[in-house]
Design an enzyme around this catalytic site. Structure first.
Site, PDB file in Angstrom:
ATOM      1  N   LYS A   1      -2.554  -2.362   7.341  1.00 19.53           N
ATOM      2  CA  LYS A   1      -3.974  -2.159   7.635  1.00 19.53           C
ATOM      3  C   LYS A   1      -4.362  -3.084   8.774  1.00 19.53           C
ATOM      4  CE  LYS A   1      -8.110  -1.107   5.022  1.00 19.53           C
ATOM      5  NZ  LYS A   1      -8.754  -1.142   3.711  1.00 19.53           N
TER       6      LYS A   1
ATOM      7  N   HIS B   1      -2.605   2.181  -6.013  1.00 16.92           N
ATOM      8  CA  HIS B   1      -3.514   1.043  -5.850  1.00 16.92           C
ATOM      9  C   HIS B   1      -3.522   0.152  -7.087  1.00 16.92           C
ATOM     10  CE1 HIS B   1      -5.296   1.324  -1.963  1.00 16.92           C
ATOM     11  NE2 HIS B   1      -6.370   0.653  -2.305  1.00 16.92           N
TER      12      HIS B   1
ATOM     13  N   ARG C   1       0.867  -1.177   0.000  1.00 15.43           N
ATOM     14  CA  ARG C   1       0.000   0.000   0.000  1.00 15.43           C
ATOM     15  C   ARG C   1       0.907   1.231   0.000  1.00 15.43           C
ATOM     16  NH1 ARG C   1      -2.200  -3.545   3.937  1.00 15.43           N
ATOM     17  NH2 ARG C   1      -4.288  -4.305   3.389  1.00 15.43           N
TER      18      ARG C   1
ATOM     19  N   HIS D   1      -4.278  -8.958   3.661  1.00 14.81           N
ATOM     20  CA  HIS D   1      -5.734  -8.966   3.839  1.00 14.81           C
ATOM     21  C   HIS D   1      -6.093  -9.847   5.028  1.00 14.81           C
ATOM     22  CE1 HIS D   1      -6.603  -7.938  -0.669  1.00 14.81           C
ATOM     23  NE2 HIS D   1      -6.326  -6.872   0.054  1.00 14.81           N
TER      24      HIS D   1
ATOM     25  N   ARG E   1      -0.617  -2.179  -6.996  1.00 10.91           N
ATOM     26  CA  ARG E   1      -0.868  -3.242  -6.007  1.00 10.91           C
ATOM     27  C   ARG E   1      -1.864  -4.259  -6.567  1.00 10.91           C
ATOM     28  NH1 ARG E   1      -1.360  -4.602  -0.370  1.00 10.91           N
ATOM     29  NH2 ARG E   1      -3.535  -4.807   0.300  1.00 10.91           N
TER      30      ARG E   1
ATOM     31  N   TYR F   1     -10.030 -10.782  -6.755  1.00 10.82           N
ATOM     32  CA  TYR F   1      -9.074 -10.887  -7.856  1.00 10.82           C
ATOM     33  C   TYR F   1      -9.347 -12.096  -8.739  1.00 10.82           C
ATOM     34  CZ  TYR F   1      -6.510  -7.203  -5.550  1.00 10.82           C
ATOM     35  OH  TYR F   1      -6.167  -6.006  -4.994  1.00 10.82           O
TER      36      TYR F   1
END
Length: 282
Positions: A157, A223, A132, A249, A226, A258
């Site tokens: 995150k 983004h 990120r 994640h 990524r 994805y």
């Protein structure tokens, strides 16, 4: 109720103890401060009126979703779990992430002058490690083990650390960039034009990518790079759970989006081949 500034300070401490990232804390406190200044009360009904007010001022469902997350955290901080549960976020349609093709990534890299080692490294880390933009800018020299080919991404995150392996080529690029620097900054990437070498800002990363993207004829954002990392790994047959860990994640469902991108990629390839059409035409 306590004075807003006092409440915000206590709320910040609460979020920090909950393990929220600095970015999340800034975002939540911003919206809660706005809510309190608007005259919001400690109940879901008042919060819904605040959301309606924001919608009238042009807030999208995606933005309102962030406000709801902030207010729910605030209600829990005040011990009002029931009110937090009553406050439901608006539905946000999940759009498929847009990825660059491999050829577009090559074009992007080709327009970066060889002397701009830092700029090249920015693209390689976003695409080659799936970082990120905030993680990229927060990387410190000590977070990189070039001999073992590892990057420790700290406080991603959800305030969770993760380890991302990097290929030898990328490790060599990092080493070459660090050898070209004479400053003593602890950060891996620094601002070039300032006398005092502060860490690189996310805004400058966006600006650089936009500038190089225009030269290459490619629409690119941090983004997108990524997303391209994840999509291309999946296309190469990498297990989705491994991709989940690399991206940081917490939920597999976030990564599974994805697979839809890859299915579309396969569908286009199939349509281009026209195997059945050609067979039936013979």
């Amino acid at each position: 109720m306590s004075e807003p500034n006092e409440v915000i300070e206590e709320f910040e401490t609460y979020l920090d103890l909950e393990g929220k990232s600095p970015h999340t804390i800034r975002m939540y406190t911003y919206y809660v401060r706005r809510y309190l200044e608007w005259g919001g009360d400690l109940n879901a009904h008042s919060a819904l009126r605040f959301l309606a007010h924001l919608r009238k001022n042009g807030y999208s469902n995606r933005s309102l979703n962030l406000v709801v997350q902030a207010l729910r955290a605030y209600f829990r901080f005040e011990g009002l779990d029931d009110e937090a549960e009553r406050l439901k976020p608006p539905k946000v349609p999940r759009s498929l992430p847009k990825a660059l093709t491999r050829e577009e990534v090559k074009r992007l890299l080709s327009v970066i002058p060889p002397t701009r080692k830092r700029d090249r490294l920015i693209v390689l880390l976003l695409y080659g490690a799936g970082l990120r933009v905030s993680e990229l800018c927060n990387l410190k020299k000590d977070d990189v083990d070039l001999d073992r080919g590892l990057i420790v991404v700290r406080g991603g995150k959800g305030a969770k650390d993760r380890v991302v392996p990097i290929p030898k080529y990328l490790a060599d690029e990092i080493r070459a960039y660090l050898e070209s620097r004479s400053d003593e900054s602890e950060y891996l990437l620094v601002e070039d034009r300032r006398r005092r070498k502060d860490k690189l800002s996310t805004r400058n990363v966006w600006y650089l990518l936009k500038r190089y993207g225009q030269k290459a004829g490619v629409e690119v954002t941090p983004h997108k790079l990524r997303h391209s990392f994840a999509t291309h790994l999946l296309e190469e047959g990498v297990d989705i759970r491994a991709i989940q860990e690399l991206l940081g994640h917490s939920n597999l469902s976030t990564t599974q989006i994805y697979t839809k991108v890859t299915v579309e990629h396969l569908r286009k390839a199939q349509e281009k081949a026209k195997l059945i059409e050609k067979l039936m035409g013979e």
